[in-house]
Scaffold this active site. Structure first.
Site, short mmCIF file in Angstrom:
data_model
loop_
_atom_site.label_atom_id
_atom_site.label_comp_id
_atom_site.label_asym_id
_atom_site.label_seq_id
_atom_site.Cartn_x
_atom_site.Cartn_y
_atom_site.Cartn_z
N LYS A 1 7.97 -0.41 -58.67
CA LYS A 1 8.46 -1.06 -57.45
C LYS A 1 7.41 -0.86 -56.36
CE LYS A 1 12.55 -1.16 -54.40
NZ LYS A 1 13.89 -0.61 -54.14
N SER B 1 17.62 -4.04 -53.72
CA SER B 1 16.29 -4.42 -53.36
C SER B 1 15.27 -4.34 -54.50
CB SER B 1 15.81 -3.52 -52.22
OG SER B 1 15.69 -2.17 -52.65
N SER C 1 20.36 -0.22 -54.92
CA SER C 1 19.20 -1.05 -55.26
C SER C 1 18.65 -0.90 -56.67
CB SER C 1 18.09 -0.82 -54.25
OG SER C 1 18.37 -1.54 -53.09
N1 GLN Z 1 21.84 -3.49 -50.40
C1 GLN Z 1 21.79 -2.25 -49.71
C2 GLN Z 1 21.08 -2.42 -48.38
O1 GLN Z 1 20.76 -3.51 -48.08
C3 GLN Z 1 21.15 -1.17 -50.53
C4 GLN Z 1 19.67 -1.25 -50.54
C5 GLN Z 1 19.02 -0.13 -51.30
O2 GLN Z 1 19.65 0.56 -52.10
N2 GLN Z 1 17.74 0.08 -51.02
O3 GLN Z 1 20.81 -1.50 -47.68
#
Ligand code: GLN
Length: 492
Positions: free
Chosen positions: A79, A154, A178
């Protein structure tokens, strides 16, 4: 061999050891797939072909000499939130479009040390804020199961790369879902470890008390191999925990489900936005686990309604603090011709950050400001503790807790949900991070549009091995994890 991308991590490891193919052949095979298929998926931000081949040659030499680690020569994707020395690390942001880290994240260094081959860096929502990967400065990534759909976020690039067989395994990070939600949207297995299990050193910070790295792969067994490499204490991360690491591969066992008490939270299955197909597939998977010997127990998690508001105060508060370092002075994007220092700060940050990141910085700054701190931030921290206690109480009676990973399957790209609609989609994943618990997503079937559905299992602290074993046993008795998107079936 034209089908090297169909092999599991164990098969790759054995094939390399027995010299059925070399790491160079394997790496070239994946690079060729990326060159042909990634223009459709758009999972990679950076492909590091030259460096990958050099790493592959080094792994081949170690394999020949007979002193190679089990994973030496196997490719992976990181990532683009993990710092990589000499390779740009963008976190999906214009702010870091030209950022080259002077050091490797611990996760990256550990992967290198065992001879894993880095294919490149994969796309993500900007600074890991989002659930679709559309918040990336580099554009949207497609879901390999339906190219007009999002892969989730994400860690959407990680999920899409593995689901399209453009990498056998990938790293992801999970602050509020994410790893699990994109794994769910793309039909993969993804593990969010206990907070402190995997080092955050060199992992670009979003919300430091919630962020945790972990593996994304086609199966629990493949995740276990990567966990063996990345888990463990790191003196460079004061929040990483100094506790023995399991041998996740050796501990995968075929009896994890017999007598297992699985808690089914009443509140979770009555959520208004829960899609009927998702609910049905998750219930079928629980039925299967029951046939395999598990005991299903209805439980209460009374704090469910507080998850979204609590997370969306704490995470932006921490983000507003973490992202204050991007000021246009030390590194990252700097605006042209600033009039003075204030203009430099203002314009660098307005031009360098996307809309969702700016929204969260504003919310977080507000929640932390004098006069509102007690009403919002302190209150959210108190509720966070109640959420944790709710789980601990549940674990007195059950071994793991079952839930969907997401209330729906993958959205259409450009669906343009409002921020609140988007945030509500995180209902099943946020509490795990607020409590610091481990949780895993496993693919358990498809909806009416042939999009993958995921089951989430939440464990007590340090139960990674148990979660991997349960899913491993489920996967030995079912074949959902072996299904491939059409694009993954393409030979190039
Ligand atoms: N969807 C969640 C957010 O927008 C989680 C994102 C994540 O785990 N980095 O914060």
């Amino acid at each position: 061999m034209t089908d090297l991308h169909r092999l599991s991590i164990r098969e790759l490891s054995e094939g390399l050891k027995q010299a059925q193919f070399s790491s160079r052949e394997l790496t070239e095979h994946y690079l060729k797939r990326i060159a042909h298929l990634d223009p459709k998926v758009k999972s990679y931000v950076t492909v590091t072909a030259e460096q990958a081949l050099a790493e592959a040659d080094a792994a081949d030499a170690a394999l020949k000499a007979g002193n190679a680690h089990a994973l030496a020569g196997i490719p992976l994707a990181h990532k683009d939130i993990f710092c990589t020395q000499g390779i740009k690390t963008t976190a999906g942001s214009k702010m870091l479009d030209n950022f080259i880290s002077p050091y490797d994240a611990t996760v990256v260094a550990k992967a290198k040390a065992v001879g894993l081959v880095t294919l490149g860096k994969v796309n993500m929502d900007e600074f890991a804020m989002g659930s679709t990967s559309e918040n990336s400065y580099f554009g949207a990534t497609s879901n390999p199961w339906a190219l007009d759909r999002v892969p989730g976020g994400s860690s959407g690039g990680s999920a899409a790369a593995v689901a399209a067989d453009l990498a056998p395994i990938a790293t992801g990070t999970d602050t509020g879902g994410s790893i699990r939600q994109p794994a769910s949207f793309c039909g993969l297995t993804g593990l969010k470890p206990t907070y402190g299990r995997v080092s955050r050193f060199g992992m670009i910070a979003y919300a430091s008390s919630l962020d945790q790295g972990g593996p994304m792969a086609r199966s629990a067994a493949d995740c276990a191999y990567l966990m063996n490499v990345i888990a463990g204490h790191d003196s460079k991360d004061s929040t990483s925990v100094n506790k023995d690491v399991d041998d996740y591969v050796a501990k995968l066992n075929g009896t994890a489900v017999k007598g297992l008490r699985i808690g089914i939270p009443k509140q979770y299955f009555n959520v208004a936005g829960l899609d009927a197909d998702v609910k049905a597939r998750v219930e079928e998977s629980l039925k299967k686990l029951e046939e395999m010997g598990a005991i299903l127990v209805e439980i209460d998690l009374n704090m469910t309604e507080a998850y979204v508001p609590t997370y969306y105060l704490i995470a932006p508060a921490e983000a507003s603090s973490n992202l204050s370092r991007y000021d246009g002075v030390r590194y990252g994007y700097r605006c042209d011709n600033p009039k003075d220092i204030l203009d430099l700060y203002k314009r660098s940050r307005s031009e360098g950050f996307g809309a969702e990141v700016q929204r969260r910085i504003l919310i977080g700054t507000y929640a932390l400001s004098a006069g509102y701190y007690d009403a919002y931030y302190v209150k959210a921290q108190k509720v966070r503790r109640l959420i944790q206690q709710d789980f601990l109480k549940a674990f007195e009676n059950v071994d793991v807790i079952a839930a969907p990973s997401a209330p729906t399957t993958a959205y259409k790209i450009g669906a343009n949900l409002s921020p609140t609609e988007m945030y509500l989609g995180d209902i099943y994943t946020l509490a795990v991070n607020l409590a610091g618990l481990p949780a895993i997503n496993a693919p358990v079937g498809f909806d009416k549009d042939s999009l993958p559905v995921g089951l989430q299992l939440i464990g007590n602290y340090w139960s990674e091995s148990q979660l991997l074993s349960i899913v491993h046993q489920y996967q030995q008795n079912t074949d959902w994890h072996t299904k491939r998107a059409a694009i993954a079936e393409e030979n190039v």
